[in-house]
Each structure stands twice: as structure tokens, then as C-alpha cells.
Design a protein around this motif. Structure first.
Motif, PDB file in Angstrom:
ATOM      1  N   ALA A  95     -32.881   4.455   6.521  1.00 49.23           N
ATOM      2  CA  ALA A  95     -33.522   3.716   7.511  1.00 49.23           C
ATOM      3  C   ALA A  95     -33.480   2.022   7.326  1.00 49.23           C
ATOM      4  O   ALA A  95     -33.338   1.083   8.173  1.00 49.23           O
ATOM      5  N   ALA A  96     -33.595   1.711   6.124  1.00 51.18           N
ATOM      6  CA  ALA A  96     -34.666   0.370   6.142  1.00 51.18           C
ATOM      7  C   ALA A  96     -32.560  -0.336   5.009  1.00 51.18           C
ATOM      8  O   ALA A  96     -32.074  -1.726   5.933  1.00 51.18           O
ATOM      9  N   ALA A  97     -31.888   0.338   4.890  1.00 51.58           N
ATOM     10  CA  ALA A  97     -29.791  -0.318   5.248  1.00 51.58           C
ATOM     11  C   ALA A  97     -29.967  -0.541   6.176  1.00 51.58           C
ATOM     12  O   ALA A  97     -28.967  -1.345   6.890  1.00 51.58           O
ATOM     13  N   VAL A  98     -30.076   0.518   7.284  1.00 55.89           N
ATOM     14  CA  VAL A  98     -29.743  -0.451   8.937  1.00 55.89           C
ATOM     15  C   VAL A  98     -30.153  -0.970   8.857  1.00 55.89           C
ATOM     16  O   VAL A  98     -29.548  -2.207   9.707  1.00 55.89           O
ATOM     17  N   MET A  99     -31.298  -1.740   9.174  1.00 56.93           N
ATOM     18  CA  MET A  99     -32.171  -2.497   9.713  1.00 56.93           C
ATOM     19  C   MET A  99     -31.817  -3.533   8.718  1.00 56.93           C
ATOM     20  O   MET A  99     -31.590  -5.286   9.497  1.00 56.93           O
ATOM     21  N   VAL A 100     -31.075  -3.911   7.358  1.00 58.87           N
ATOM     22  CA  VAL A 100     -30.490  -5.376   6.299  1.00 58.87           C
ATOM     23  C   VAL A 100     -29.508  -5.332   7.213  1.00 58.87           C
ATOM     24  O   VAL A 100     -29.160  -6.290   7.109  1.00 58.87           O
ATOM     25  N   TRP A 101     -28.453  -4.184   7.049  1.00 55.47           N
ATOM     26  CA  TRP A 101     -27.382  -4.756   7.820  1.00 55.47           C
ATOM     27  C   TRP A 101     -27.570  -5.343   9.276  1.00 55.47           C
ATOM     28  O   TRP A 101     -26.629  -6.162   9.598  1.00 55.47           O
ATOM     29  N   LEU A 102     -28.609  -4.632  10.248  1.00 53.53           N
ATOM     30  CA  LEU A 102     -28.377  -5.527  11.509  1.00 53.53           C
ATOM     31  C   LEU A 102     -29.353  -7.045  11.482  1.00 53.53           C
ATOM     32  O   LEU A 102     -28.737  -8.030  12.196  1.00 53.53           O
ATOM     33  N   GLY A 103     -29.940  -7.256  10.527  1.00 50.50           N
ATOM     34  CA  GLY A 103     -30.201  -8.066   9.752  1.00 50.50           C
ATOM     35  C   GLY A 103     -28.887  -9.730   9.607  1.00 50.50           C
ATOM     36  O   GLY A 103     -28.956 -10.135  10.055  1.00 50.50           O
ATOM     37  N   ASN A 104     -27.943  -8.634   8.429  1.00 48.22           N
ATOM     38  CA  ASN A 104     -26.889  -9.470   8.286  1.00 48.22           C
ATOM     39  C   ASN A 104     -25.766  -9.682   9.767  1.00 48.22           C
ATOM     40  O   ASN A 104     -25.739 -10.546   9.246  1.00 48.22           O
ATOM     41  N   TRP A 105     -25.626  -8.411   9.889  1.00 49.39           N
ATOM     42  CA  TRP A 105     -24.964  -9.026  11.335  1.00 49.39           C
ATOM     43  C   TRP A 105     -25.743 -10.276  12.414  1.00 49.39           C
ATOM     44  O   TRP A 105     -24.746 -10.566  12.809  1.00 49.39           O
TER      45      TRP A 105
END
Length: 273
Positions: free
Chosen positions: A22-32
Motif C-alpha cells: 500500500a505504501a509503495a503504491v501511494m509513493v508511486w502515485l505521488g511520483n506520478w
């Protein structure tokens, strides 16, 4: 640290895996969203730079069309969009395009595109500005000010073709559409057309004062930056939440904090006879 051995149980390892995913997905969305922020910031900077720069010859920003009549040239490079250019030609008012449903000063009307035919027989669409509709409603065709005859020198900013190009039709002898899709409009014209259009800034002879300059809105890049902060905070909160839950479980295992009472397991008190 023995009280934390429960973290190696299948249940807590599963919780850890879900937390990290979940944290990795949220970091990816932030980077996007950060990439979108940078992209929109670059667009805004090009818009501002186009307003300040001295005009350059149009062919420094746009490649000439190489096909025959009814075809459009290549789209401009991304860094050339919003470049301020100058070009000289002759307007072809017989192929003026009315773009309906356009807004200026909170009013709905038409943008007027007129092909500027160059000496080599190619043409570029020039957005001469916005005008209100005729009385009778937002779709009532306006009285279009006449285009200057003879040679006209235009100074304008390169605008890329709009996506989702709508159908083009003739109404009362004029081309009409809702979206400025240059390749689609080119098919209605009797000459090769450049692959972008120009937003008119200046014109010699001067443009008719009836026209209102088409407003150019900046991209809302700060909204994307807000999403960056939001997603990264969510990622941190997810990890902190896992740590808080693990610490609480460890305190319960050590007897420092009582476990919640399972009310369902308590015996039901008997009712006196």
C-alpha cells in the motif's frame, strides 16, 4: 525484543506485506503526480515566455506541410508550442472556420479561424479572436468582421491542435466545428495546412476591434503538487499505523496494556427465578 517475535507470525507478516504494498503504491502515485506537476509547470513557463519573447519566423517553429491539398503538416515539437512567430500571407475568408461554444469573459460565442495563404501555396490557420453570437442564442452564427485584403503580417503564438476533434460541417456557407482539430479541418481546405494554428497577437493591417483576444488559461499545476503531498503523507501514515499497531500488540504481550475484553465470550448472567 522477545515481545516482538509475534511479528514473524504468518498473520503479522501478511499485515506487513500489505502495508508495504500500500505504501509503495501511494509513493508511486505521488511520483506520478509530481511528473504531472513538472509537466504543467513547463507548459505554464512556455506560455509566459511566449508573451515576452520577440517573434521569430514561423518556419523556425513549424515544419512546412509536404503533402497535397487537404493535408496537414507535422505537429510542432513540444518545446515549440506557444512560441511567438510572425508570418506574411493573404487571408482566404471563403474558408473561414467558426468554432462554436467558446468562452470569453464568461460569455459563450465563437472563435474565428481564417486560413492565411502563404506565397508558396501552403496555409496556416489563424485564430483571429472571439466574437459574440448573433441575437437568438449561443449557436446563432455571428456577423464575422471582414478580413483585410492583400498582404497581411501576423504575429501570433503557436497553438497545438486540440484533441477530440469534432465533426466539421458547413452551415450557411461557412465551415463550423466545436474543436480545433487541424488535421480534420485541413481535409476541408484546398491547400496544404501547417500542423498547428496561431493565436493572433498582432496584425498589420490592424485587426478589427470587434474581436476579443482568446484567453489562455494556465494549467493548474499546484493542484498536482497538492496531490503529491497527499499521497506521500498517506504512505507515511500507513507505515506509522503499522508501527503503532505492532507496538500496541507488544505492550499487550508484555502485560503493560490490557487486551480488549471479548464480550461475546463472557457468560450470560442468569435471571433470578
Amino acid at each position: 525484543m522477545a515481545v516482538y517475535r509475534f511479528l514473524l507470525t504468518p498473520r503479522w507478516l501478511g499485515i506487513l506485506a500489505l502495508t508495504l504494498v500500500a505504501a509503495a503504491v501511494m509513493v508511486w502515485l505521488g511520483n506520478w503526480q509530481l511528473d504531472r506537476y513538472h509537466g504543467r509547470t513547463e507548459v505554464n513557463e512556455r506560455i509566459d515566455a511566449g508573451l515576452r519573447m520577440a517573434p521569430v519566423p514561423m518556419r523556425d517553429a513549424l515544419s512546412a506541410p509536404s503533402g497535397g491539398p487537404g493535408t496537414a503538416g507535422p505537429a510542432p515539437a513540444e518545446e515549440k508550442v506557444w512560441t511567438r512567430v510572425t508570418v506574411t500571407g493573404r487571408y482566404d475568408p471563403t474558408n473561414t472556420v467558426l468554432v462554436r461554444g467558446r468562452t470569453a469573459d464568461s460569455k459563450v460565442g465563437f472563435e474565428v479561424l481564417t486560413p492565411l495563404v502563404l506565397s508558396d501555396g501552403t496555409a496556416v490557420l489563424v485564430d483571429r479572436g472571439w466574437i459574440p453570437p448573433a441575437p437568438g442564442g449561443a449557436t446563432a452564427q455571428p456577423q464575422v468582421p471582414a478580413a483585410p485584403s492583400g498582404d497581411v503580417t501576423v504575429v501570433g503564438r503557436v497553438h497545438e491542435t486540440e484533441s477530440g476533434a469534432d465533426a466539421v460541417n458547413r452551415r450557411d456557407g461557412r465551415l463550423e466545428t466545436r474543436r480545433i482539430g487541424v488535421p480534420r479541418l485541413a481535409r476541408e481546405l484546398p491547400y496544404p495546412v501547417y500542423g498547428a494554428y496561431l493565436l493572433l497577437d498582432e496584425q498589420t493591417p490592424a485587426a478589427d476591434p470587434t474581436f476579443v483576444a482568446v484567453p489562455v488559461g494556465h494549467a493548474n499545476n499546484w493542484q498536482n503538487f497538492g496531490y503529491v503531498v497527499q499521497w506521500w503523507l498517506f504512505a507515511v501514515m500507513t507505515l506509522v499505523g503499522y508501527g503503532w499497531a505492532a507496538r500496541r500488540e507488544a505492550r499487550r504481550a508484555a502485560g503493560i496494556e490490557p487486551r480488549p475484553v471479548d464480550r461475546a465470550a463472557e457468560p450470560t448472567p442468569s435471571t433470578p427465578a
